[in-house]
Design a protein around this motif. Sequence first.
Motif, PDB file in Angstrom:
ATOM      1  N   SER A 128      29.691  39.862  47.641  1.00  0.00           N
ATOM      2  CA  SER A 128      30.851  39.600  46.949  1.00  0.00           C
ATOM      3  C   SER A 128      30.725  39.695  45.634  1.00  0.00           C
ATOM      4  O   SER A 128      29.601  39.421  45.066  1.00  0.00           O
ATOM      5  CB  SER A 128      30.902  37.872  47.205  1.00  0.00           C
ATOM      6  N   PHE A 129      31.685  40.120  44.680  1.00  0.00           N
ATOM      7  CA  PHE A 129      31.420  40.231  43.138  1.00  0.00           C
ATOM      8  C   PHE A 129      32.609  39.666  42.624  1.00  0.00           C
ATOM      9  O   PHE A 129      34.058  39.605  43.113  1.00  0.00           O
ATOM     10  CB  PHE A 129      31.368  41.726  43.061  1.00  0.00           C
ATOM     11  N   GLY A 130      32.578  39.146  41.360  1.00  0.00           N
ATOM     12  CA  GLY A 130      33.888  38.693  40.641  1.00  0.00           C
ATOM     13  C   GLY A 130      34.034  37.083  40.658  1.00  0.00           C
ATOM     14  O   GLY A 130      32.974  36.316  40.641  1.00  0.00           O
ATOM     15  N   GLN A 131      35.241  36.804  40.819  1.00  0.00           N
ATOM     16  CA  GLN A 131      35.583  35.387  40.941  1.00  0.00           C
ATOM     17  C   GLN A 131      34.909  34.725  42.197  1.00  0.00           C
ATOM     18  O   GLN A 131      34.659  35.350  43.155  1.00  0.00           O
ATOM     19  CB  GLN A 131      37.227  35.092  40.833  1.00  0.00           C
ATOM     20  N   SER A 132      35.041  33.453  42.369  1.00  0.00           N
ATOM     21  CA  SER A 132      34.350  32.751  43.530  1.00  0.00           C
ATOM     22  C   SER A 132      35.496  32.317  44.434  1.00  0.00           C
ATOM     23  O   SER A 132      36.764  33.067  44.692  1.00  0.00           O
ATOM     24  CB  SER A 132      33.904  31.490  42.917  1.00  0.00           C
ATOM     25  N   SER A 133      35.150  32.021  45.761  1.00  0.00           N
ATOM     26  CA  SER A 133      35.891  31.955  46.761  1.00  0.00           C
ATOM     27  C   SER A 133      35.442  30.472  47.750  1.00  0.00           C
ATOM     28  O   SER A 133      34.244  30.222  47.485  1.00  0.00           O
ATOM     29  CB  SER A 133      36.007  33.070  47.709  1.00  0.00           C
ATOM     30  N   ILE A 134      36.306  30.155  48.537  1.00  0.00           N
ATOM     31  CA  ILE A 134      35.756  29.354  49.409  1.00  0.00           C
ATOM     32  C   ILE A 134      35.598  30.095  50.832  1.00  0.00           C
ATOM     33  O   ILE A 134      36.742  30.689  51.360  1.00  0.00           O
ATOM     34  CB  ILE A 134      36.801  28.131  49.736  1.00  0.00           C
ATOM     35  N   MET A 177      31.355  30.708  47.556  1.00  0.00           N
ATOM     36  CA  MET A 177      30.709  32.321  47.663  1.00  0.00           C
ATOM     37  C   MET A 177      30.999  32.655  46.240  1.00  0.00           C
ATOM     38  O   MET A 177      31.939  32.699  45.601  1.00  0.00           O
ATOM     39  CB  MET A 177      31.198  33.298  48.497  1.00  0.00           C
ATOM     40  N   HIS A 178      29.881  33.017  45.384  1.00  0.00           N
ATOM     41  CA  HIS A 178      29.967  33.202  44.000  1.00  0.00           C
ATOM     42  C   HIS A 178      29.649  34.725  43.787  1.00  0.00           C
ATOM     43  O   HIS A 178      29.114  35.476  44.755  1.00  0.00           O
ATOM     44  CB  HIS A 178      29.207  32.649  43.094  1.00  0.00           C
ATOM     45  N   SER A 179      29.683  35.300  42.652  1.00  0.00           N
ATOM     46  CA  SER A 179      29.499  36.698  42.392  1.00  0.00           C
ATOM     47  C   SER A 179      28.054  36.984  42.678  1.00  0.00           C
ATOM     48  O   SER A 179      27.222  36.473  42.148  1.00  0.00           O
ATOM     49  CB  SER A 179      30.029  37.060  40.827  1.00  0.00           C
ATOM     50  N   GLY A 180      27.631  37.885  43.351  1.00  0.00           N
ATOM     51  CA  GLY A 180      26.476  38.502  43.656  1.00  0.00           C
ATOM     52  C   GLY A 180      25.708  37.909  44.877  1.00  0.00           C
ATOM     53  O   GLY A 180      24.683  38.490  45.560  1.00  0.00           O
ATOM     54  N   ASP A 181      26.602  36.891  45.503  1.00  0.00           N
ATOM     55  CA  ASP A 181      26.071  36.051  46.844  1.00  0.00           C
ATOM     56  C   ASP A 181      26.186  37.167  47.992  1.00  0.00           C
ATOM     57  O   ASP A 181      27.087  37.915  48.221  1.00  0.00           O
ATOM     58  CB  ASP A 181      26.796  34.984  47.226  1.00  0.00           C
ATOM     59  N   ILE A 182      25.356  36.961  48.886  1.00  0.00           N
ATOM     60  CA  ILE A 182      25.360  37.996  50.005  1.00  0.00           C
ATOM     61  C   ILE A 182      25.193  36.864  51.150  1.00  0.00           C
ATOM     62  O   ILE A 182      24.457  36.046  51.371  1.00  0.00           O
ATOM     63  CB  ILE A 182      24.056  39.130  50.022  1.00  0.00           C
ATOM     64  N   PRO A 210      38.657  30.123  40.506  1.00  0.00           N
ATOM     65  CA  PRO A 210      37.871  30.555  39.126  1.00  0.00           C
ATOM     66  C   PRO A 210      36.313  30.220  39.293  1.00  0.00           C
ATOM     67  O   PRO A 210      35.986  29.395  39.765  1.00  0.00           O
ATOM     68  CB  PRO A 210      38.731  29.698  38.027  1.00  0.00           C
ATOM     69  N   ASN A 211      35.633  31.132  38.709  1.00  0.00           N
ATOM     70  CA  ASN A 211      34.049  30.832  38.773  1.00  0.00           C
ATOM     71  C   ASN A 211      33.774  29.709  38.011  1.00  0.00           C
ATOM     72  O   ASN A 211      34.345  29.109  37.139  1.00  0.00           O
ATOM     73  CB  ASN A 211      33.395  32.237  37.986  1.00  0.00           C
ATOM     74  N   PRO A 212      32.831  28.885  38.613  1.00  0.00           N
ATOM     75  CA  PRO A 212      32.689  27.597  38.210  1.00  0.00           C
ATOM     76  C   PRO A 212      32.054  27.536  36.517  1.00  0.00           C
ATOM     77  O   PRO A 212      32.094  26.176  36.043  1.00  0.00           O
ATOM     78  CB  PRO A 212      31.425  26.942  39.355  1.00  0.00           C
ATOM     79  N   GLU A 213      31.691  28.481  36.162  1.00  0.00           N
ATOM     80  CA  GLU A 213      31.343  28.320  34.733  1.00  0.00           C
ATOM     81  C   GLU A 213      32.331  28.247  33.713  1.00  0.00           C
ATOM     82  O   GLU A 213      31.965  27.894  32.448  1.00  0.00           O
ATOM     83  CB  GLU A 213      30.404  29.562  34.296  1.00  0.00           C
ATOM     84  N   GLY A 214      33.639  28.518  34.355  1.00  0.00           N
ATOM     85  CA  GLY A 214      34.856  28.146  33.414  1.00  0.00           C
ATOM     86  C   GLY A 214      34.983  29.470  32.342  1.00  0.00           C
ATOM     87  O   GLY A 214      35.784  29.133  31.699  1.00  0.00           O
ATOM     88  N   THR A 215      34.281  30.443  32.251  1.00  0.00           N
ATOM     89  CA  THR A 215      34.568  31.518  31.662  1.00  0.00           C
ATOM     90  C   THR A 215      35.307  32.603  32.465  1.00  0.00           C
ATOM     91  O   THR A 215      35.387  32.472  33.548  1.00  0.00           O
ATOM     92  CB  THR A 215      33.289  32.111  31.164  1.00  0.00           C
ATOM     93  N   ALA A 216      36.014  33.418  31.672  1.00  0.00           N
ATOM     94  CA  ALA A 216      36.750  34.602  32.210  1.00  0.00           C
ATOM     95  C   ALA A 216      35.692  35.514  33.315  1.00  0.00           C
ATOM     96  O   ALA A 216      36.707  35.634  34.389  1.00  0.00           O
ATOM     97  CB  ALA A 216      37.203  35.671  31.234  1.00  0.00           C
ATOM     98  N   LEU A 217      34.562  35.704  33.172  1.00  0.00           N
ATOM     99  CA  LEU A 217      33.824  36.274  34.092  1.00  0.00           C
ATOM    100  C   LEU A 217      32.419  35.601  34.345  1.00  0.00           C
ATOM    101  O   LEU A 217      31.947  34.928  33.221  1.00  0.00           O
ATOM    102  CB  LEU A 217      33.557  37.613  33.684  1.00  0.00           C
ATOM    103  N   PRO A 218      31.722  35.334  35.321  1.00  0.00           N
ATOM    104  CA  PRO A 218      30.562  34.760  35.611  1.00  0.00           C
ATOM    105  C   PRO A 218      29.589  35.462  34.756  1.00  0.00           C
ATOM    106  O   PRO A 218      29.637  36.644  34.286  1.00  0.00           O
ATOM    107  CB  PRO A 218      30.320  34.782  37.113  1.00  0.00           C
ATOM    108  N   SER A 219      28.508  34.725  34.252  1.00  0.00           N
ATOM    109  CA  SER A 219      27.585  35.243  32.952  1.00  0.00           C
ATOM    110  C   SER A 219      26.480  36.409  33.915  1.00  0.00           C
ATOM    111  O   SER A 219      26.362  37.105  32.981  1.00  0.00           O
ATOM    112  CB  SER A 219      26.760  34.012  32.636  1.00  0.00           C
ATOM    113  N   CYS A 220      26.636  36.311  35.179  1.00  0.00           N
ATOM    114  CA  CYS A 220      25.827  37.389  35.726  1.00  0.00           C
ATOM    115  C   CYS A 220      26.517  38.718  35.651  1.00  0.00           C
ATOM    116  O   CYS A 220      25.694  39.678  35.775  1.00  0.00           O
ATOM    117  CB  CYS A 220      25.558  37.132  37.256  1.00  0.00           C
TER     118      CYS A 220
END
Length: 363
Positions: A226-232, A249-254, A273-283
């Motif tokens: 997974s890449f980008g925004q998060s999901s359930i 599931m967050h960005s980079g998770d396998i 939206p990613n839990p960091e609250g930013t437009a894109l996750p910091s990773c």
Amino acid sequence: AAALTREGGEDAFRRLFRIYRQRDVSDLRGVVDFSVPGAQVFRSQLSISSVSDQDAYRAGLQPVSQWKAYGLNGYPGFIFIPNPFLPGCQRHWVKQCLKLYPQKPNVCNLDLHMAPEKTVDLWGQSKEQLRRKGSSKREPRSLLEKLRWVTLGYHYNWDTKKYSANHHTPFPSDLAFLSEQVAAACGFRGFQAQAGILNYYHFDSSLGIHVDESELDHSRPLLSFSFGQSSIFLLGGLKREEAPTAMFMHSGDIMVMSGVSRLLHHAVPRVLPNPEGTALPSCLDQEVSSDLPVGSVIEHSSDEDWQVCAKYLQSSRINMTIRQVLAEGQKFPEESGTNGKGQTPSEDSHQQENSRVKRHKPN
């Protein structure tokens, strides 16, 4: 949620799917978060010696000894690996999913209702529009934003729910190498990446309840990136009457689904939206290292290309699921009553399939 699972007329999986699908759901305390593992989660052992540090680096991954891997009680064969990618290397896979993998001869959902010449270069037709895009929902969507799925290798036939020897194109070598390293680290040496389904999600997208059972060899794992925004993500049982477990599931998770978990019902009811609250996750903020190892499958992304990818990901999530279709030496059974061309279905039949299985919310 507990009260709803006792209602009649719906199976337990569908009821929970519907709860998390709601836009106003604010209580997510029941969702497993592998960044803060709870009681249901345990550490999984990896096969560290199966992947050299050099091969991990070549795939854009940290040494396997540095990965964290988890299992879930009640789900034998399920492995969750929170972002094991080296800094910046997720960018390569995002760019491939948007720029390279949708190209012909691979197949995408737009092929169902557009002339072939219109879908030859989705990236070229979309990049300027995406780069200029503002926040207004009234702006017309680019072709890349209309992309919902791409198939690789053995192309899944949405009509017959089968793969075919007659509908195959070369599987991307970089993605095959990444998949082989992850599979080996999880104890599946010799895994062959033969088919891939890439799903492209937006904040109003979902993936319906289904089981991945069309592959002829179920002894090999299903790999999900997974890449980008998060999901359930919902992982259920062999029957839909079994209530699923929800997880982030967050960005980079396998995720790796093997053994008993290989044939469990699962779904994605919600993109968040990613839990960091930013437009894109910091990773995704970091760039790829300038000193990539010899033989690396990772390529540097130009600033121009990443600007387009980053704009796309501000409201989107990309998921790659990789499968081995055939056991070593196995062949497809002889097909009768087919045209032998393994063609993609008409738009109507794809919509019918979507309504039952891999359903994204209609645009």
